[in-house]
Design a protein around this motif. Structure first.
Motif, PDB file in Angstrom:
ATOM      1  N   ASN A   1     -48.629 -59.468 102.435  1.00 46.88           N
ATOM      2  CA  ASN A   1     -48.360 -58.238 102.214  1.00 46.88           C
ATOM      3  C   ASN A   1     -48.328 -57.453 103.689  1.00 46.88           C
ATOM      4  N   ARG A   2     -48.888 -57.976 104.778  1.00 46.88           N
ATOM      5  CA  ARG A   2     -48.755 -57.073 105.997  1.00 46.88           C
ATOM      6  C   ARG A   2     -49.018 -57.887 107.180  1.00 46.88           C
ATOM      7  N   TYR A   3     -48.588 -57.481 108.223  1.00 44.48           N
ATOM      8  CA  TYR A   3     -48.673 -58.306 109.672  1.00 44.48           C
ATOM      9  C   TYR A   3     -50.288 -57.895 110.030  1.00 44.48           C
TER      10      TYR A   3
ATOM     11  N   ALA B   1     -41.567 -45.645 112.781  1.00 43.82           N
ATOM     12  CA  ALA B   1     -42.274 -46.823 112.678  1.00 43.82           C
ATOM     13  C   ALA B   1     -43.634 -47.027 113.226  1.00 43.82           C
ATOM     14  N   LEU B   2     -43.904 -46.159 114.152  1.00 40.05           N
ATOM     15  CA  LEU B   2     -45.185 -46.176 114.632  1.00 40.05           C
ATOM     16  C   LEU B   2     -46.383 -45.569 113.729  1.00 40.05           C
ATOM     17  N   ILE B   3     -45.524 -44.878 112.778  1.00 33.26           N
ATOM     18  CA  ILE B   3     -46.471 -44.222 111.587  1.00 33.26           C
ATOM     19  C   ILE B   3     -46.634 -45.373 110.752  1.00 33.26           C
ATOM     20  N   ARG B   4     -45.625 -46.114 110.284  1.00 37.12           N
ATOM     21  CA  ARG B   4     -45.979 -47.437 109.708  1.00 37.12           C
ATOM     22  C   ARG B   4     -46.893 -48.166 110.293  1.00 37.12           C
TER      23      ARG B   4
ATOM     24  N   LEU C   1     -42.347 -59.334 103.889  1.00 32.20           N
ATOM     25  CA  LEU C   1     -42.168 -59.134 105.338  1.00 32.20           C
ATOM     26  C   LEU C   1     -41.033 -59.365 105.967  1.00 32.20           C
ATOM     27  N   ILE C   2     -40.571 -58.334 106.932  1.00 35.17           N
ATOM     28  CA  ILE C   2     -39.406 -58.447 107.715  1.00 35.17           C
ATOM     29  C   ILE C   2     -39.574 -59.663 108.798  1.00 35.17           C
TER      30      ILE C   2
ATOM     31  N   GLY D   1     -43.330 -53.426 108.888  1.00 35.21           N
ATOM     32  CA  GLY D   1     -42.758 -54.853 108.827  1.00 35.21           C
ATOM     33  C   GLY D   1     -42.496 -55.448 107.387  1.00 35.21           C
ATOM     34  N   VAL D   2     -42.814 -54.186 106.394  1.00 34.69           N
ATOM     35  CA  VAL D   2     -42.549 -54.617 105.040  1.00 34.69           C
ATOM     36  C   VAL D   2     -41.515 -54.143 104.556  1.00 34.69           C
TER      37      VAL D   2
END
Length: 126
Positions: free
Chosen positions: A6-8, A85-88, A103-104, A95-96
């Protein structure tokens, strides 16, 4: 990293953050150049007060300024997308894909670090 995770990892996120910060720095520099070009900040000459009639050149100059304004608007949007993107990254949701939840791919994120859609989701939109 497995595409179904689910995440990097924090290490991956730090790497992406570095890429994004560099892109923001370059983009802000470019934006500054664009803004100064259409505001004529660096030109204190008397070209615009000259009584000679240069309609073609003036028209071309106006079109160039308008093009620079459009480029500046696009650059501002790009910077805003990069900052989002920095907030993500901080939220650990970077990257999701917002459509598939997968994941991208890293390769895509390195080329388009503000991407929110995987290639799969992007192709579904067309």
């Amino acid at each position: 990293m497995n595409e179904n995770t689910n995440r990097y990892s924090d290490k991956d996120l730090a790497e992406f953050k570095e890429i994004i910060l560099k892109k923001i720095a370059y983009a802000e520099e470019d934006l500054g150049l664009l803004k100064s070009s259409f505001k004529n900040d660096s030109n204190n000459g008397t070209d615009d007060t000259s009584p000679t009639f240069k309609a073609f050149e003036e028209g071309s100059e106006t079109m160039s300024k308008e093009a620079n304004v459009q480029l500046a608007i696009r650059q501002e949007k790009f910077i805003r997308d990069l900052k989002n993107a920095l907030i993500r990254i901080e939220n650990k949701t970077y990257g999701v894909c917002r459509v598939t939840g997968k994941l991208i791919r890293k390769e895509r994120l390195k080329l388009v670090p503000h991407a929110t859609l995987s290639i799969e989701a992007k192709n579904m939109q067309q």
